[in-house]
Design a protein around this motif. Structure first.
Motif, PDB file in Angstrom:
ATOM      1  N   PRO A  14       0.812  -1.224   0.000  1.00 10.19           N
ATOM      2  CA  PRO A  14       0.000   0.000   0.000  1.00 10.19           C
ATOM      3  C   PRO A  14       0.848   1.278   0.000  1.00 10.19           C
ATOM      4  CG  PRO A  14      -0.904  -1.581   1.556  1.00 10.19           C
ATOM      5  CD  PRO A  14       0.423  -2.123   1.078  1.00 10.19           C
ATOM      6  N   HIS A  15       1.968   1.261   0.710  1.00  7.89           N
ATOM      7  CA  HIS A  15       2.871   2.423   0.729  1.00  7.89           C
ATOM      8  C   HIS A  15       3.482   2.640  -0.654  1.00  7.89           C
ATOM      9  CE1 HIS A  15       2.627   3.010   5.040  1.00  7.89           C
ATOM     10  NE2 HIS A  15       2.792   1.709   5.192  1.00  7.89           N
ATOM     11  N   LEU A  16       3.845   1.552  -1.311  1.00 10.09           N
ATOM     12  CA  LEU A  16       4.399   1.673  -2.659  1.00 10.09           C
ATOM     13  C   LEU A  16       3.359   2.222  -3.630  1.00 10.09           C
ATOM     14  CD1 LEU A  16       6.359  -1.703  -2.775  1.00 10.09           C
ATOM     15  CD2 LEU A  16       7.362   0.585  -2.846  1.00 10.09           C
ATOM     16  N   ALA A  17       2.116   1.781  -3.510  1.00  5.78           N
ATOM     17  CA  ALA A  17       1.047   2.272  -4.386  1.00  5.78           C
ATOM     18  C   ALA A  17       0.812   3.764  -4.177  1.00  5.78           C
ATOM     19  CB  ALA A  17      -0.239   1.489  -4.143  1.00  5.78           C
ATOM     20  N   ARG A  18       0.802   4.218  -2.909  1.00  5.22           N
ATOM     21  CA  ARG A  18       0.623   5.651  -2.638  1.00  5.22           C
ATOM     22  C   ARG A  18       1.780   6.454  -3.204  1.00  5.22           C
ATOM     23  NH1 ARG A  18      -1.843   3.795   2.050  1.00  5.22           N
ATOM     24  NH2 ARG A  18       0.051   3.856   3.286  1.00  5.22           N
ATOM     25  N   ALA A  19       3.004   5.927  -3.093  1.00  5.36           N
ATOM     26  CA  ALA A  19       4.169   6.630  -3.648  1.00  5.36           C
ATOM     27  C   ALA A  19       4.052   6.744  -5.165  1.00  5.36           C
ATOM     28  CB  ALA A  19       5.461   5.911  -3.255  1.00  5.36           C
ATOM     29  N   GLU A  20       3.615   5.673  -5.816  1.00  2.62           N
ATOM     30  CA  GLU A  20       3.439   5.704  -7.280  1.00  2.62           C
ATOM     31  C   GLU A  20       2.367   6.718  -7.685  1.00  2.62           C
ATOM     32  OE1 GLU A  20       2.514   1.644  -8.171  1.00  2.62           O
ATOM     33  OE2 GLU A  20       4.616   1.047  -8.272  1.00  2.62           O
ATOM     34  N   GLN A  21       1.251   6.752  -6.956  1.00  2.00           N
ATOM     35  CA  GLN A  21       0.176   7.697  -7.272  1.00  2.00           C
ATOM     36  C   GLN A  21       0.640   9.146  -7.089  1.00  2.00           C
ATOM     37  OE1 GLN A  21      -2.787   6.338  -4.544  1.00  2.00           O
ATOM     38  NE2 GLN A  21      -3.406   4.601  -5.826  1.00  2.00           N
ATOM     39  N   THR A  22       1.347   9.406  -6.006  1.00  3.60           N
ATOM     40  CA  THR A  22       1.826  10.764  -5.741  1.00  3.60           C
ATOM     41  C   THR A  22       2.838  11.182  -6.799  1.00  3.60           C
ATOM     42  OG1 THR A  22       1.444  10.460  -3.384  1.00  3.60           O
ATOM     43  CG2 THR A  22       2.934  12.249  -4.016  1.00  3.60           C
ATOM     44  N   LEU A  23       3.758  10.291  -7.145  1.00  2.00           N
ATOM     45  CA  LEU A  23       4.746  10.609  -8.175  1.00  2.00           C
ATOM     46  C   LEU A  23       4.064  10.846  -9.519  1.00  2.00           C
ATOM     47  CD1 LEU A  23       7.686  11.005  -8.918  1.00  2.00           C
ATOM     48  CD2 LEU A  23       7.859   8.541  -9.301  1.00  2.00           C
ATOM     49  N   SER A  24       3.045  10.087  -9.826  1.00  2.00           N
ATOM     50  CA  SER A  24       2.307  10.262 -11.073  1.00  2.00           C
ATOM     51  C   SER A  24       1.614  11.630 -11.113  1.00  2.00           C
ATOM     52  CB  SER A  24       1.270   9.138 -11.227  1.00  2.00           C
ATOM     53  OG  SER A  24       0.509   9.333 -12.390  1.00  2.00           O
TER      54      SER A  24
END
Length: 181
Positions: free
Chosen positions: A87-97
């Motif tokens: 879940p932390h990795l998914a949030r990081a990907e969304q924020t970076l996107s």
């Protein structure tokens, strides 16, 4: 001179850290030096009582301690799973996107500087990947977490330690290592 049987479980962060005689922010003592090896003996909420190699002990904000790598798992033992880093990795990907999209719009002339600042306000991520290890900033909880692929644990936090409230849910926890408590 090191205390016999002293085995560090953590080191003090590279900036050093304050220490207290008791888990009370109003009673500071001598700060601990950067990268000092310590053994975590006890937890009370955010507080941890540490033992230094010379036998001196103090209370610190245990969330800031840097864990010393543990011994490798026993052969044929199933690795223990704890919190999931995905879940932390998914949030990081969304924020970076979201940030990348704003940068592309700014570069294409679709945004001015003020619009870019407004669109990126509040975005905050941090990711360090080194081989199988990853450090992720959890902006929801103001902390860095560490994962080795299977386990996720708090590495450090932005908050100051909370006073001991006497809450039984925050009762003292003894940390037990293979060499004893």
């Amino acid at each position: 001179m090191a205390t016999p049987g002293f085995r560090p479980t953590h080191v003090v962060p590279s900036r050093g850290m304050p220490a207290w005689e008791v888990p009370d922010p109003a009673r500071p003592t001598i700060p601990l030096d950067a990268l000092l090896p310590v053994q975590l003996l006890e937890r009370r909420g955010d507080w941890g009582r540490v033992l230094c190699a010379n036998g001196w002990s103090a209370w610190v904000d245990a969330r800031h301690l840097v864990a010393v790598p543990q011994d490798p798992p026993v052969p044929d033992a199933a690795p223990a799973r704890t919190a999931d880093p995905r879940p932390h990795l998914a949030r990081a990907e969304q924020t970076l996107s979201r940030y990348r999209s704003a940068v592309e719009d700014l570069a294409a002339g679709g945004l001015d500087g003020e619009s870019f600042r407004n669109r990126t306000r509040g975005l905050r991520i941090g990711v360090v990947v080194e081989g199988e290890h990853v450090w992720l900033y959890d902006a929801d909880h103001g902390r860095w977490v560490y994962a080795d692929g299977l386990r996720l644990s708090t590495f450090t936090t932005d908050e100051a330690p909370r006073a001991d409230t006497g809450d039984p849910g925050l009762a003292a926890t003894r940390v037990v290592t293979p060499d004893g408590p």
